[in-house]
Design a protein around this motif. Structure first.
Motif, PDB file in Angstrom:
ATOM      1  N   VAL A  99       0.843  -1.207   0.000  1.00 22.74           N
ATOM      2  CA  VAL A  99       0.000   0.000   0.000  1.00 22.74           C
ATOM      3  C   VAL A  99       0.877   1.256   0.000  1.00 22.74           C
ATOM      4  O   VAL A  99       0.565   2.245  -0.674  1.00 22.74           O
ATOM      5  CB  VAL A  99      -0.992  -0.048   1.185  1.00 22.74           C
ATOM      6  CG1 VAL A  99      -1.759   1.244   1.326  1.00 22.74           C
ATOM      7  CG2 VAL A  99      -1.967  -1.217   0.993  1.00 22.74           C
ATOM      8  N   CYS A 102       1.955   2.082  -3.323  1.00 27.86           N
ATOM      9  CA  CYS A 102       0.867   2.633  -4.166  1.00 27.86           C
ATOM     10  C   CYS A 102       0.554   4.087  -3.799  1.00 27.86           C
ATOM     11  O   CYS A 102      -0.421   4.659  -4.301  1.00 27.86           O
ATOM     12  CB  CYS A 102      -0.390   1.790  -4.013  1.00 27.86           C
ATOM     13  SG  CYS A 102      -0.228   0.131  -4.692  1.00 27.86           S
ATOM     14  N   CYS A 277      -5.567  -4.954   0.286  1.00 30.90           N
ATOM     15  CA  CYS A 277      -4.853  -3.780  -0.265  1.00 30.90           C
ATOM     16  C   CYS A 277      -5.796  -2.983  -1.158  1.00 30.90           C
ATOM     17  O   CYS A 277      -5.827  -1.740  -1.097  1.00 30.90           O
ATOM     18  CB  CYS A 277      -3.645  -4.212  -1.082  1.00 30.90           C
ATOM     19  SG  CYS A 277      -2.280  -4.824  -0.094  1.00 30.90           S
ATOM     20  N   LEU A 281      -6.845   0.972  -0.761  1.00 28.44           N
ATOM     21  CA  LEU A 281      -6.667   2.019  -1.783  1.00 28.44           C
ATOM     22  C   LEU A 281      -7.993   2.702  -2.101  1.00 28.44           C
ATOM     23  O   LEU A 281      -8.036   3.900  -2.381  1.00 28.44           O
ATOM     24  CB  LEU A 281      -6.025   1.429  -3.042  1.00 28.44           C
ATOM     25  CG  LEU A 281      -4.622   0.838  -2.834  1.00 28.44           C
ATOM     26  CD1 LEU A 281      -4.086   0.245  -4.132  1.00 28.44           C
ATOM     27  CD2 LEU A 281      -3.646   1.892  -2.301  1.00 28.44           C
ATOM     28  N   GLU A 287      -7.839   5.019  -5.478  1.00 27.11           N
ATOM     29  CA  GLU A 287      -8.584   4.482  -6.621  1.00 27.11           C
ATOM     30  C   GLU A 287     -10.073   4.537  -6.289  1.00 27.11           C
ATOM     31  O   GLU A 287     -10.445   4.555  -5.108  1.00 27.11           O
ATOM     32  CB  GLU A 287      -8.187   3.019  -6.899  1.00 27.11           C
ATOM     33  CG  GLU A 287      -6.814   2.845  -7.530  1.00 27.11           C
ATOM     34  CD  GLU A 287      -6.728   3.351  -8.972  1.00 27.11           C
ATOM     35  OE1 GLU A 287      -7.779   3.618  -9.577  1.00 27.11           O
ATOM     36  OE2 GLU A 287      -5.598   3.508  -9.476  1.00 27.11           O
ATOM     37  N   LYS A 296      -3.664  -2.331  -9.110  1.00 28.70           N
ATOM     38  CA  LYS A 296      -2.561  -1.446  -8.693  1.00 28.70           C
ATOM     39  C   LYS A 296      -1.716  -2.143  -7.611  1.00 28.70           C
ATOM     40  O   LYS A 296      -0.484  -2.116  -7.665  1.00 28.70           O
ATOM     41  CB  LYS A 296      -3.155  -0.144  -8.141  1.00 28.70           C
ATOM     42  CG  LYS A 296      -2.145   0.942  -7.964  1.00 28.70           C
ATOM     43  CD  LYS A 296      -2.831   2.252  -7.582  1.00 28.70           C
ATOM     44  CE  LYS A 296      -1.928   3.406  -7.886  1.00 28.70           C
ATOM     45  NZ  LYS A 296      -2.457   4.389  -8.778  1.00 28.70           N
ATOM     46  N   ALA A 297      -2.400  -2.763  -6.662  1.00 26.53           N
ATOM     47  CA  ALA A 297      -1.689  -3.477  -5.593  1.00 26.53           C
ATOM     48  C   ALA A 297      -0.889  -4.640  -6.176  1.00 26.53           C
ATOM     49  O   ALA A 297       0.284  -4.851  -5.831  1.00 26.53           O
ATOM     50  CB  ALA A 297      -2.697  -3.981  -4.554  1.00 26.53           C
ATOM     51  N   THR A 299       0.336  -4.947  -9.126  1.00 28.73           N
ATOM     52  CA  THR A 299       1.506  -4.454  -9.876  1.00 28.73           C
ATOM     53  C   THR A 299       2.638  -4.076  -8.921  1.00 28.73           C
ATOM     54  O   THR A 299       3.801  -4.414  -9.164  1.00 28.73           O
ATOM     55  CB  THR A 299       1.101  -3.232 -10.738  1.00 28.73           C
ATOM     56  OG1 THR A 299       0.010  -3.625 -11.564  1.00 28.73           O
ATOM     57  CG2 THR A 299       2.232  -2.742 -11.608  1.00 28.73           C
ATOM     58  N   ALA A 300       2.289  -3.406  -7.811  1.00 27.56           N
ATOM     59  CA  ALA A 300       3.330  -3.002  -6.854  1.00 27.56           C
ATOM     60  C   ALA A 300       4.013  -4.234  -6.254  1.00 27.56           C
ATOM     61  O   ALA A 300       5.188  -4.185  -5.876  1.00 27.56           O
ATOM     62  CB  ALA A 300       2.715  -2.147  -5.753  1.00 27.56           C
TER      63      ALA A 300
END
Ligand code: URA
Length: 435
Positions: A99, A102, A277, A281, A287, A296-297, A299-300
């Protein structure tokens, strides 16, 4: 205002107003209320309940009994997750750096193991040099620079809850939904969060095994949080088996690092981590759509930024600077490591998850009494999940013990906790999201 009159009013099933609740909490915090009065108050609430307004007033009064962190100078939203406690639940270790990677800030104030459940703080303390109880200045500095810091509760954070919880623990008054709600939320609000995500567990490894009761708690927490000005979502997650395939302290840290680096990323654990996560977000406003938040989580996690954050957090709090790369050489290892072979062939159909947690406690990985010290090296790994198809002699688990006697006991406990049989239907791990 007389404490005895406040207790009498709740005893007689009346609704308390905010001033009466404040007077009670003041009495708890400044010791003007005796242990006996606090116990009587707790029992009157356990028996007669509190409405949402009362629970919110109790939450805010306990929040204000000590320090309240102010993160208003941070350039991004401040969010955290709280779990009601599970077995093999090392989610916090991965979730905080994901997190943070992000764009949110995660000042995570975590607890020690309780009963059969593990504690994030005990896990982080397995890392040599890690300062799990820094002063406020270091805590703030690490949150500022790294985006996340996993630490333990300080004496100045919601001290009324600390005293109240200690008395509830020994007077059979823990299991009250409004009291649990206020206890959890007072600490989260004192940590200065802008939003919160709850992981409320149900199943045979949870404190509240029934789904209905767990759901009741989740609804209470989300509603009282909103009433106290804290946006909150809750996930109801299944703990009818350990979440990670490891349970213990150092062994769960290894599991978390392997998850972050991608060396080993098991599906059920990924679903819970990414699900939580994503919700963080969303509540943080980073988001607005659940699918995008989860992506997004993910990808991180996959591009290595989360692993890099975790490494920076460990180093900033006094741990090794190359912990991610060399974690195995830094973490303590148990003297004895051996497999528990399956006695018969079959699929794993059920696991007594609470007993797995208690077996870790018996190995020395948890506490029988609060003054016990935890052995960070012991625990269980390679725990076969529900549905695994085992042949005779295949490993069901690997025991990490410090003595032969402890290892034999753990082996018997693992064998007793597992049931093998016909292939079971898979159960969803995230049963419901309350948003
Ligand atoms: N955890 C808490 O912090 N408080 C409770 O009352 C129960 C669990």
């Amino acid at each position: 205002m007389l404490i005895a009159e406040i207790i009498r009013k709740k005893r007689d099933q009346n609704v308390l107003d905010a001033d009466e609740i404040q007077a009670m909490v003041t009495g708890i915090a400044d010791n003007s209320a005796s242990d006996a009065q606090i116990a009587a108050f707790a029992m009157s609430v356990l028996l007669n309940g509190m409405n949402r307004k009362e629970a919110a007033a109790l939450t805010l009064a306990m929040r204000d009994s000590g320090d309240v962190f102010d993160w208003s100078t941070l350039p991004g939203p401040v969010v955290d997750k709280h779990s009601t406690g599970g077995v093999g639940d090392n989610v916090s270790l991965m979730l905080a750096p994901i997190v943070a990677a992000c764009g949110a800030y995660v000042p995570m104030i975590s607890g020690r193991g309780l009963g059969h459940t593990g504690g994030t703080l005990d896990k982080m303390e397995a890392i040599p040099g890690y300062v799990a109880t820094p002063d406020n200045a270091l805590f703030s500095d690490v949150v500022n620079k790294v985006g996340c810091a996993i630490i333990g509760q300080t004496a100045q954070l919601a001290p009324a809850d600390k005293r109240f919880y200690g008395i509830r623990d020994v007077t059979a008054t823990v299991e009250s939904i409004p009291l649990i709600t206020a206890s959890i939320l007072s600490k989260k609000l004192a940590a200065g969060l802008g939003s919160l995500v709850m992981d409320v567990k149900f199943g045979n490894g949870a404190f509240m095994p029934s789904f209905e009761k767990a759901r009741e708690l989740a609804v209470s927490i989300t509603e009282v949080a909103e009433a106290a000005g804290l946006p909150c979502h809750a996930l109801l997650t299944d703990v009818n088996q350990p979440l990670a395939d490891a349970a213990g302290n150092a062994v769960e840290v290894v599991n978390a690092v392997e998850f972050l680096t991608g060396d080993k990323r098991e599906g059920r654990l990924t679903e819970v981590v990414v699900g939580l996560c994503g919700e963080m977000l969303l509540t943080a406003g980073i988001e607005t759509e659940r699918d995008k938040a989860r992506a997004k989580a993910q990808t991180a996690l996959e591009d290595g930024r989360a692993a890099e954050r975790f490494g920076r957090m460990v180093a900033a709090l006094g741990g090794p600077t190359d912990f991610i790369e060399k974690h195995q050489s830094y973490l303590p290892q148990a003297n004895l490591v051996f497999e528990v072979p399956a006695p018969t062939a079959g699929h794993v159909t059920a696991i007594e998850t609470r007993d797995i947690g208690l077996s870790v406690v018996e190995l020395g990985g948890g506490r029988r009494v609060s003054s016990d010290t935890v052995n960070p090296s012991v625990g269980l790994t390679g725990l076969a999940p529900i549905g695994a198809n085992l042949g005779v002699g295949d490993p069901m688990a690997i025991i990490h013990a410090d003595s032969q006697d402890a290892a034999e006991l753990a082996k018997a406990q693992v064998l007793a906790a597992y049931t093998l049989g016909e292939k079971p239907d898979p159960a969803p791990i995230v049963r419901e999201i309350i948003a």
